[in-house]
Design a protein around this motif. Sequence first.
Motif, short mmCIF file in Angstrom:
data_model
loop_
_atom_site.label_atom_id
_atom_site.label_comp_id
_atom_site.label_asym_id
_atom_site.label_seq_id
_atom_site.Cartn_x
_atom_site.Cartn_y
_atom_site.Cartn_z
N GLY A 1 0.82 -1.21 0.00
CA GLY A 1 0.00 0.00 0.00
C GLY A 1 0.85 1.26 0.00
O GLY A 1 0.58 2.22 -0.72
N GLU A 2 1.91 1.27 0.81
CA GLU A 2 2.82 2.42 0.88
C GLU A 2 3.64 2.54 -0.41
O GLU A 2 3.88 3.64 -0.91
N PHE A 3 4.07 1.39 -0.93
CA PHE A 3 4.86 1.37 -2.17
C PHE A 3 4.07 2.03 -3.31
O PHE A 3 4.63 2.78 -4.11
N GLU A 4 2.76 1.74 -3.36
CA GLU A 4 1.93 2.29 -4.43
C GLU A 4 1.98 3.82 -4.43
O GLU A 4 1.84 4.45 -5.47
N LYS A 5 2.19 4.41 -3.24
CA LYS A 5 2.22 5.88 -3.13
C LYS A 5 3.39 6.50 -3.90
O LYS A 5 3.37 7.68 -4.22
N PHE A 6 4.43 5.69 -4.14
CA PHE A 6 5.57 6.20 -4.93
C PHE A 6 5.18 6.37 -6.40
O PHE A 6 5.81 7.10 -7.13
N GLY A 7 4.14 5.64 -6.81
CA GLY A 7 3.72 5.70 -8.21
C GLY A 7 4.72 5.04 -9.14
O GLY A 7 4.81 5.40 -10.32
N LEU A 8 5.49 4.06 -8.63
CA LEU A 8 6.48 3.37 -9.47
C LEU A 8 5.87 2.10 -10.07
O LEU A 8 5.01 1.48 -9.46
N ASP A 9 6.33 1.72 -11.27
CA ASP A 9 5.83 0.47 -11.84
C ASP A 9 6.86 -0.64 -11.71
O ASP A 9 6.69 -1.72 -12.26
N ARG A 10 7.94 -0.38 -10.98
CA ARG A 10 8.92 -1.44 -10.76
C ARG A 10 9.64 -1.25 -9.42
O ARG A 10 9.73 -0.13 -8.91
N VAL A 11 10.15 -2.37 -8.90
CA VAL A 11 10.93 -2.31 -7.66
C VAL A 11 12.39 -2.06 -8.01
O VAL A 11 12.78 -2.19 -9.17
N PHE A 12 13.20 -1.73 -7.01
CA PHE A 12 14.60 -1.36 -7.30
C PHE A 12 15.38 -2.51 -7.92
O PHE A 12 16.25 -2.28 -8.77
N ASP A 13 15.08 -3.75 -7.51
CA ASP A 13 15.76 -4.91 -8.07
C ASP A 13 14.91 -6.14 -7.76
O ASP A 13 14.80 -6.53 -6.59
N ARG A 14 14.33 -6.74 -8.77
CA ARG A 14 13.37 -7.83 -8.50
C ARG A 14 14.05 -9.09 -7.94
O ARG A 14 13.39 -9.94 -7.37
N ASP A 15 15.39 -9.16 -8.05
CA ASP A 15 16.12 -10.31 -7.48
C ASP A 15 16.49 -10.10 -6.02
O ASP A 15 17.01 -11.01 -5.37
N ARG A 16 16.32 -8.87 -5.53
CA ARG A 16 16.79 -8.59 -4.18
C ARG A 16 15.64 -8.24 -3.21
O ARG A 16 15.82 -7.51 -2.25
N ALA B 1 -6.30 -15.14 3.68
CA ALA B 1 -6.20 -15.52 2.26
C ALA B 1 -6.13 -14.27 1.38
O ALA B 1 -5.38 -14.21 0.41
N THR B 2 -6.89 -13.25 1.77
CA THR B 2 -6.91 -12.00 1.02
C THR B 2 -5.54 -11.31 1.10
O THR B 2 -5.04 -10.76 0.11
N GLN B 3 -4.94 -11.35 2.29
CA GLN B 3 -3.60 -10.73 2.45
C GLN B 3 -2.55 -11.49 1.63
O GLN B 3 -1.70 -10.89 0.98
N CYS B 4 -2.60 -12.82 1.67
CA CYS B 4 -1.65 -13.63 0.90
C CYS B 4 -1.84 -13.37 -0.60
O CYS B 4 -0.86 -13.29 -1.35
N LYS B 5 -3.10 -13.21 -1.01
CA LYS B 5 -3.38 -12.94 -2.42
C LYS B 5 -2.80 -11.60 -2.84
O LYS B 5 -2.25 -11.46 -3.95
N CYS B 6 -2.89 -10.62 -1.96
CA CYS B 6 -2.32 -9.29 -2.22
C CYS B 6 -0.81 -9.40 -2.46
O CYS B 6 -0.28 -8.80 -3.40
N VAL B 7 -0.13 -10.22 -1.63
CA VAL B 7 1.32 -10.39 -1.76
C VAL B 7 1.65 -11.12 -3.08
O VAL B 7 2.55 -10.73 -3.83
N ARG B 8 0.88 -12.17 -3.35
CA ARG B 8 1.08 -12.98 -4.56
C ARG B 8 0.91 -12.13 -5.83
O ARG B 8 1.73 -12.18 -6.74
N THR B 9 -0.16 -11.34 -5.83
CA THR B 9 -0.46 -10.51 -7.00
C THR B 9 0.65 -9.49 -7.24
O THR B 9 1.11 -9.29 -8.36
N PHE B 10 1.11 -8.87 -6.16
CA PHE B 10 2.20 -7.89 -6.25
C PHE B 10 3.48 -8.55 -6.76
O PHE B 10 4.17 -8.02 -7.65
N ALA B 11 3.78 -9.75 -6.20
CA ALA B 11 4.99 -10.47 -6.60
C ALA B 11 4.97 -10.78 -8.10
O ALA B 11 5.98 -10.62 -8.79
N ARG B 12 3.81 -11.19 -8.60
CA ARG B 12 3.69 -11.51 -10.03
C ARG B 12 3.83 -10.25 -10.87
O ARG B 12 4.54 -10.23 -11.86
#
Lengths: 419, 163
Positions: free
Chosen positions: A44-59, A76-87
């Motif tokens: 949720g906080e990350f979305e506030k940056f308005g970025l479409d990528r993380v600094f390094d997807r391997d790290r 289940a909803t929280q895990c889904k949120c993490v899964r969706t973001f990871a993908r």
Amino acid sequence: MGMTSTEKILARAAGLDEVHAGQLIMAKLDLVLGNDITSPVAIGEFEKFGLDRVFDRDRIALVPDHFAPNKDIKAATQCKCVRTFARRMGITNYFEVGQMGVEHALLPEKGLVSAGDVVIGADSHTCTYGALGAFSTGVGSTDMAAGMATGKAWFKVPQAIRFNLSGTFRPFVGGKDLILHIIGMIGVDGALYKTMEFSGPGVASLSMDDRFTVCNMAIEAGGKNGIFPVDDATLEYLRQAGAKEPVIFESDPDASYEAVYDIDLSQIRSTVAFPHLPENTRTIDECGDVAVDQVVIGSCTNGRISDLRMAASVLKGRHVAEGMRCLIIPATQKIWRQAMDEGLFDIFMDAGCVISTPTCGPCLGGYMGILAEGERCVSTTNRNFVGRMGHVKSEVYLAGPAVAAASAVAGRIADPAKL
Amino acid sequence: MKVKGRVFRYYDNVDTDVIIPARYLNTSSAEELASHCMEDIDKDFVRKVRKGDIIVAGANFGCGSSREHAPLAIKTSGISCVIASTFARIFYRNSINIGLPILECPEASEKICAEDEVEVDFDTGEIRDLTQGLVFRAEPFPPFMQKIISCGGLINYLKEEEK
């Protein structure tokens, strides 16, 4: 003035020749970690940056382990949120049920942390990786979000306390007894904001699993990080895990310490922390007669293979007390298979224990072993706060795997050496 | 900036498990978290707390888990400031990062009583106990942290820095 190993790691990450306690620095991060409780807030906080990528997807490592496998619809909803973001972000180190384990056992095992690294994790027990000669510390979700966006975090360089270890453990005594002894000695804020550095000739006799356990609970003394020197055992562990090339830092002889404690490992007794603070420690002979309803053997503190072997050595040929519920929770899939292959599961099942899939579950009162009013649990986990494992009037007694297993057999807190 | 409110008084080692029990961590909703704030040590807190009220505690406030849900629950419940003799480090960091004002002041922590009317001036670090007629002075934040707070938290601060 000399530097501690922690100061050297932080100096390198900040691009400075030298740093000292009290200095505010901005450091580059080697790894940013989150779980299914803390990541949704961070996302949720990350979305506030308005970025479409993380600094390094391997790290970035995302590990749904606290309330996973999903304990209820909200989890289940929280895990889904993490899964969706990871993908969406293409996170390499996202570990789904089937690959996942308790995060602080999993990351070292997967070779994701090496000596000299700087790691933050939105989980207080991130300090575990100090066992590998890394600087690692727990932060909150906003720091995790900032870390995922920028690959950096701010730190105040911590002062240090040194624990100079000598000797070797007695039978049935291990890393958990050592760290409980230390917390009992210095208190739950005895290392507040500070580095807990472990050194001395006694280090060589500690297994890597013992070192993970000791660093894991640095936070229970208020510490910012725990750290061990890198030796042959560390290097062998890193090599087997396939970790990247270690960068080894040693504390200078003239580094500054706020306090130095000498600890003879042969004098450490089996130790139990009574409710409701990890500092309320008693040696096993001071525990008195405490009847117990449940035993939990697992967690990021004591769910590793040597912990399970220790528990099995006590449970072998014995049976848990009548009415006792004994839960064994191997911390990762790899540990699970190893325990099965070594025949430990036969010992546990013959003894009347139940074996769970990896999860943090009961440690934080999530699920899979919640306590009712008035119930008592001896647990190899890390906290015994009010209501930690269930009802506010339940009680948690922290101990190592040997005492936990012996207590399961006796139905009351018991000395494994006297079973 | 000044805040004024009634005091909820707690003692040493208030941990994040009692601030917001883990059984409620299956949600990130700040309002839902706030509705269970402090319930394992103070069942009446949620019913009694009013906007602007202040928590005063002893040493090591916020020890334990890294859950940001803890300062978030406190902030959303209406608490305007937490005063303690010391804070656990992750809680301290999290509070600054989300914009919950916290002050370390051992003297205030010792003397202020439950239900006292207290006024805090964040610019000067002055804490006034209006009920007892006492004045305390807290350590001001280092400039770096003041900047994070004045930006409204870490994310805004970093976005400012990027510009």
